[in-house]
Design a protein around this motif. Structure first.
Motif, PDB file in Angstrom:
ATOM      1  N   PRO A 198      -3.818  16.058  10.894  1.00  0.00           N
ATOM      2  CA  PRO A 198      -2.801  16.413   9.897  1.00  0.00           C
ATOM      3  C   PRO A 198      -2.506  17.913   9.912  1.00  0.00           C
ATOM      4  CG  PRO A 198      -4.904  15.899   8.838  1.00  0.00           C
ATOM      5  CD  PRO A 198      -5.042  15.507  10.276  1.00  0.00           C
ATOM      6  N   ALA A 199      -1.208  18.227   9.891  1.00  0.00           N
ATOM      7  CA  ALA A 199      -0.744  19.626   9.907  1.00  0.00           C
ATOM      8  C   ALA A 199      -1.342  20.372  11.101  1.00  0.00           C
ATOM      9  CB  ALA A 199      -1.086  20.324   8.594  1.00  0.00           C
ATOM     10  N   ALA A 211      -5.046  20.279   4.404  1.00  0.00           N
ATOM     11  CA  ALA A 211      -5.273  18.909   4.873  1.00  0.00           C
ATOM     12  C   ALA A 211      -5.897  18.049   3.779  1.00  0.00           C
ATOM     13  CB  ALA A 211      -6.178  18.933   6.111  1.00  0.00           C
ATOM     14  N   ASP A 212      -6.765  18.650   2.975  1.00  0.00           N
ATOM     15  CA  ASP A 212      -7.335  17.934   1.835  1.00  0.00           C
ATOM     16  C   ASP A 212      -6.241  17.510   0.860  1.00  0.00           C
ATOM     17  OD1 ASP A 212      -9.098  16.824   0.112  1.00  0.00           O
ATOM     18  OD2 ASP A 212      -9.953  18.674  -0.607  1.00  0.00           O
ATOM     19  N   PHE A 213      -5.298  18.422   0.604  1.00  0.00           N
ATOM     20  CA  PHE A 213      -4.182  18.098  -0.278  1.00  0.00           C
ATOM     21  C   PHE A 213      -3.318  16.991   0.323  1.00  0.00           C
ATOM     22  CE2 PHE A 213       0.317  18.928  -1.290  1.00  0.00           C
ATOM     23  CZ  PHE A 213       0.285  18.691  -2.655  1.00  0.00           C
ATOM     24  N   THR A 233      -2.551  13.239  -1.257  1.00  0.00           N
ATOM     25  CA  THR A 233      -1.178  12.770  -1.441  1.00  0.00           C
ATOM     26  C   THR A 233      -0.959  11.437  -0.741  1.00  0.00           C
ATOM     27  OG1 THR A 233      -0.467  15.084  -1.520  1.00  0.00           O
ATOM     28  CG2 THR A 233       1.236  13.417  -1.193  1.00  0.00           C
ATOM     29  N   LEU A 234      -1.464  11.309   0.497  1.00  0.00           N
ATOM     30  CA  LEU A 234      -1.317  10.053   1.221  1.00  0.00           C
ATOM     31  C   LEU A 234      -2.055   8.916   0.536  1.00  0.00           C
ATOM     32  CD1 LEU A 234      -1.648  11.255   4.934  1.00  0.00           C
ATOM     33  CD2 LEU A 234       0.393  10.416   3.793  1.00  0.00           C
ATOM     34  N   LYS A 235      -3.208   9.223  -0.051  1.00  0.00           N
ATOM     35  CA  LYS A 235      -3.943   8.197  -0.780  1.00  0.00           C
ATOM     36  C   LYS A 235      -3.134   7.683  -1.968  1.00  0.00           C
ATOM     37  CE  LYS A 235      -8.260   9.105  -1.209  1.00  0.00           C
ATOM     38  NZ  LYS A 235      -9.525   9.709  -1.699  1.00  0.00           N
ATOM     39  N   THR A 236      -2.495   8.600  -2.677  1.00  0.00           N
ATOM     40  CA  THR A 236      -1.662   8.200  -3.811  1.00  0.00           C
ATOM     41  C   THR A 236      -0.449   7.392  -3.347  1.00  0.00           C
ATOM     42  OG1 THR A 236      -2.338  10.228  -4.943  1.00  0.00           O
ATOM     43  CG2 THR A 236      -0.427   9.067  -5.817  1.00  0.00           C
ATOM     44  N   GLN A 273       0.543   3.448  -4.245  1.00  0.00           N
ATOM     45  CA  GLN A 273       1.803   3.043  -4.858  1.00  0.00           C
ATOM     46  C   GLN A 273       2.608   2.095  -3.980  1.00  0.00           C
ATOM     47  OE1 GLN A 273       3.862   6.629  -5.892  1.00  0.00           O
ATOM     48  NE2 GLN A 273       2.464   7.163  -7.560  1.00  0.00           N
ATOM     49  N   LEU A 274       2.495   2.258  -2.665  1.00  0.00           N
ATOM     50  CA  LEU A 274       3.274   1.413  -1.757  1.00  0.00           C
ATOM     51  C   LEU A 274       2.559   0.127  -1.376  1.00  0.00           C
ATOM     52  CD1 LEU A 274       4.815   4.023   0.703  1.00  0.00           C
ATOM     53  CD2 LEU A 274       5.885   2.957  -1.260  1.00  0.00           C
ATOM     54  N   TYR A 275       1.301  -0.026  -1.777  1.00  0.00           N
ATOM     55  CA  TYR A 275       0.563  -1.228  -1.390  1.00  0.00           C
ATOM     56  C   TYR A 275       1.244  -2.519  -1.865  1.00  0.00           C
ATOM     57  CZ  TYR A 275      -3.156  -4.721  -1.249  1.00  0.00           C
ATOM     58  OH  TYR A 275      -3.880  -5.859  -1.015  1.00  0.00           O
TER      59      TYR A 275
END
Length: 904
Positions: A298-299, A461-463, A467-470, A474-476
């Motif tokens: 990531p990044a 990358a932690d941030f 964000t991806l976890k959230t 929501q998209l699950y």
């Protein structure tokens, strides 16, 4: 007589204005005449007597008169303007002017010796620091510039002739005059071209760039790229300047006959690299460091930006093959061997996710194509005797399987392989921990990367991961519905292609079986991996049964020794992670609290004492507690041995966690205070802009730094679990470790509960905001259970039986089920012009307490399916879902919620 009536004086008329004005002017003229005849001391005494008799308004009049006609106060612009503007002003000065400005005052000396002013001036001439300055080092680039200038040896042809000898044949006067004119014209031409180049660059110079050097070779990576036209213009000027310098060297007289043994020196390598870089011998003499960076990181662009100068970096796509990756490495090295090679890719403690389809682990390491890849890769790196090594930026050193991978690779290639041993939580935080078998006096990551930039990337990358976890959460539901839709289409297409309509109607069980199988396809990989693990464990057990008794005893001794080493390693990581955590808390104290407190003491307050107390009192108490905990750990590690204990220290620390309780209870108030002060106090807003997200704060803001205490407890649990794992059952420390883990786990559950309560409260606020006309939803212990979209039906004739009733669809409803009430709202859809996206709107209809709600099922008939009735004290709704499963799930959840509400 009345016109000459006087007041306070027999000579001043009271009512005759003209005579009064005339007498006043005469007396002023008389006093002025006396004032002109007085000495300076007499004048001062007179003014002093007059000012004592003046009122405040008269004194203010004198002050305004002075301020309009002369400058009363002189202000240093560097103390008023923001620091970056002052540095931008100083960036226009030459090195000589900067040195002169440094002698004006201490603030000017501090500003003019900043590295951001002197680094471009050094880079302009190709003068690079041979080391990376530390955070506390001051004025390193200025000292380097002065040192380089003091050792310059640039001579004109005439000075070189006077220093290193003359021709045997003397020149005539005409030749001497011609050579002088040629030198003068050449020098003039060079300076004109340099001035023209600086003028062109100054026109396109962005305000944040210091100096005028924008060379494509020497410019810093963070500078914005110029336009194509400007780059071509700059390149042409640089080529012309280089050509002029080379021409000046070529026109020197060819001196084959020189008196003595001296000749013109060709520019040494020390000074030559700023003019012409064409020496290949030095590039082969020093083997470069090489780093491979996967695009799956990531990044990864930030990772590339943090690579040190002189390190060869290659970014590769995750979808390439092993042969393509070898070709990229060979092309980048250009026939050279690397002193060390780093591989920055995705993975875990058991395997490396090197490429798509190639997860390198114990199972597939000896496959022919994988083995051939690592053998060729090892040939590009110096041997272990020459100090060569390969560094994996994957925590393979934290598990037995990962250590086995490193061992097999070392035996296979003859090169030393190393990896981080860290088990600390967070995004790629293991990179900054201890490394397995590090023998170079510093961590391998410091060979390739700038540590400050790498920490910045790690935080970012932690941030991103949070964000991806959230987003996944929501998209699950959407992905689940999409999976069902795709499965249904596949089954329908398959059955339509292979069966007739009659067979389709008669084989609904087959269709259901196909649907279940498609839903289970995603689980095959995980089950297959479990089976492989079990088979491998069975083989290992069979092989162990073949060992004799003596071999088992030796193996047990080795395992005990290895366990003690791993226990020591984990305790050291606990100390190291605690040191970094305390450093983050000290950043809050030094960067934010100390300046605000100093401003308050100097009567130039940015925040009030009450706001400073709210923001920093709790975090400073936490810093004091963890500083004491760090000192205890450090003292214990100084005399560490296999029999020493660390559990008692952690247990003592766990008994003082009420300090954290105060912080977490006040945490929402602290964040709201920061937001309010930022909005209401311009000085505090400027203060935060100046200090947030800088190198000193690890590119973090104040709210992000205050987030560290809540994350620390998860790291404590992981590290303590690892210590207990490598602590024997009969060890004295085993019981204390278990007690400490229970303390930390209990407190972490308390933090999780606080997070859950805050999330529920925010969720209720979001629901209240999106439903128009919704009453207040925030109540104690209220939380959302489920949201169900239904269709509201209307029965045309309710007197006939259910099987014959006709219904019409009148509205779309959304039912929000809470643990104590049911909220009913109408649902609408609005579309935006010229866009495909739509927006769902909600309108409040009613809310019903669960203990007052009645449910009635409507049997499926020819005219209606999946319908039911919700009966409240005032309203009744006939609803229907699209799918039977949704109706069954909704009614079961609703009945359970009603039952739980009535039991309370």
């Amino acid at each position: 007589m009345e016109s000459f009536h006087t007041r306070f004086s027999a000579w001043t008329p009271f009512s005759n204005k003209s005579l009064n004005r005339q007498l006043f002017q005469e007396r002023v003229a008389l006093i002025s005449h006396w004032f002109d005849l007085w000495t300076n001391k007499q004048r001062q005494e007179f003014l002093f007597a007059i000012f004592l008799r003046c009122t405040k308004s008269q004194l203010r009049f004198v002050q305004d008169w002075f301020s309009e006609r002369m400058q009363v106060a002189k202000v240093d612009f560097s103390t008023v303007l923001p620091r970056f503007i002052s540095l931008y002003i100083f960036s226009f000065l030459s090195p000589k002017d900067l040195c002169a400005a440094a002698q004006v005052s201490w603030p000017w000396k501090f500003l003019t010796e900043q590295d951001c002013l002197w680094m471009p001036k050094c880079v302009k001439f190709g003068w690079f620091l041979p080391y990376t300055p530390t955070d506390n080092e001051y004025g390193a680039w200025k000292r380097h510039y002065v040192a380089c200038v003091s050792h310059l040896d640039w001579l004109t042809p005439r000075e070189a002739a006077a220093t290193y000898g003359t021709l045997n044949e003397p020149k005539t006067e005409d030749e001497e005059l011609l050579e002088r004119q040629r030198e003068k014209c050449l020098r003039k031409r060079i300076w004109e071209e340099i001035a023209l180049r600086n003028k062109e660059l100054f026109k396109v110079r962005p305000p944040w760039v210091s100096g005028t050097c924008c060379s494509s070779v020497l410019k810093p990576r963070r500078q914005p790229r110029l336009s194509q036209t400007v780059r071509e213009r700059v390149g042409s000027h640089e080529a012309l300047e280089k050509q002029l310098v080379l021409t000046s060297l070529e026109i020197l007289p060819k001196r084959s006959n020189i008196s003595g043994s001296h000749s013109y020196p060709s520019l040494s390598k020390k000074y030559w690299h700023g003019v012409h870089k064409n020496d290949d011998s030095s590039s082969y003499a020093l083997r470069p460091h090489f780093i491979l960076i996967s695009s799956r990181i990531p990044a990864y662009e930030m990772v590339v930006e943090s690579v040190k100068a002189g390190v060869v970096s290659v970014v590769y796509e995750h979808s390439v093959t092993l042969e393509s990756l070898l070709h990229l490495i060979e092309k980048a090295l250009d026939g050279r061997k690397a002193q060390s090679m780093g591989i920055f890719s995705d993975g875990d403690s058991r395997e490396i996710n090197l490429l798509q389809g190639y997860k390198i682990g114990v199972k597939n390491l000896l496959r022919p194509e994988v083995r051939d890849f690592w053998e060729k890769l090892g040939s590009y790196v110096a041997t272990e005797e020459e100090g060569g090594h390969v560094d994996f930026f994957v925590p393979l050193g934290a598990s037995e399987a990962g250590t086995e991978v490193l061992s097999q690779l070392s035996q296979l290639t003859g090169t030393f392989f190393t990896a981080p041993t860290g088990i600390a939580t967070g995004s790629y935080q293991h990179i900054l921990s201890d490394w397995l078998g590090s023998q170079w006096g510093k961590a391998p990551y410091s060979i390739y990367f700038c540590e400050a930039k790498l920490q910045t990337w790690s935080s970012f990358a932690d941030f991103l991961e949070e964000t991806l976890k959230t987003v996944r959460k929501q998209l699950y539901p959407l992905f689940k519905e999409l999976q069902k839709s795709i499965s249904g289409r596949m089954i329908g297409q398959f059955m339509f292609d292979t069966m007739g309509m009659t067979n389709i109607l008669n084989n609904q069980e087959t269709a259901q079986a196909l649907a279940d199988r498609l839903m289970e396809l995603s689980k095959e990989d995980s089950e297959r991996s479990v089976v492989e693990d079990n088979s491998w464990d069975t083989k290992s057990r069979l092989s162990k049964n073949d060992l004799n008794f003596e071999a088992l005893i030796n193996l047990e001794r080795i395992l005990q020794k290895d366990s003690a080493e791993k226990r020591t390693r984990v305790v050291r990581e606990l100390l190291q992670s605690e040191r970094k955590y305390v450093q983050m808390l000290e950043i809050v104290r030094d960067v934010y609290f100390a300046p605000l407190k100093a401003a308050l003491s100097s009567n130039r307050a940015i925040l009030s004492a009450a706001n400073i107390q709210i923001l920093f009192s709790d975090i400073l108490q936490i810093l004091s507690l963890n500083r004491q905990f760090l000192d205890n750990l450090r003292d214990r590690l100084q005399e560490w041995g296999p029999a020493h204990c660390v559990g008692e220290i952690v247990t003592k620390f766990g008994s003082q966690l009420n300090t954290y309780t105060n912080f977490f209870n006040n945490y929402p108030v602290i964040l709201k205070t920061i937001e309010k002060c930022r909005e209401m106090i311009p000085a505090f807003r400027t203060f935060l802009k100046r200090h947030d997200k800088t190198i000193v704060t690890k590119m973090l803001s104040l709210p992000e730094l205050l987030l560290y205490p809540s994350r620390r407890f998860e790291e404590y649990l992981n590290l303590l679990y690892a210590v207990r794992l490598h602590t024997p059952a009969e060890h004295v420390d085993r019981g204390d470790l278990t007690t400490a883990i229970d303390q930390i786990k209990k407190y972490k559950s308390y933090i999780d509960q606080m997070k859950q309560n805050i999330n529920m409260k925010d969720h209720l606020s979001d629901i209240q905001r999106i439903i128009w006309g919704c009453p207040t939803l925030s109540e104690v212990n209220r939380y959302l259970i489920r949201v169900q979209d239904v269709a509201q039906l209307h029965c045309c004739d309710e007197e006939i039986s259910f099987s014959l009733r006709l219904y019409e669809h009148i509205h779309d409803l959304s039912l929000f089920l809470f643990n104590d009430a049911l909220l009913v709202s109408s649902r609408g859809t609005s579309h935006t012009p010229f866009e495909r996206t739509s927006k769902t709107t909600y309108q409040f209809i009613a809310s019903v307490a669960l203990h007052q709600l009645l449910i009635e099922n409507i049997p499926d008939s020819k005219y209606v399916k999946n319908a039911f009735i919700l009966q409240g004290p005032k309203y009744k709704w006939i609803c229907a879902t699209e799918v039977e499963d949704e109706k069954f799930l909704w009614l079961s959840v609703l009945r359970n919620a009603i039952k739980s509400s009535m039991e309370k």
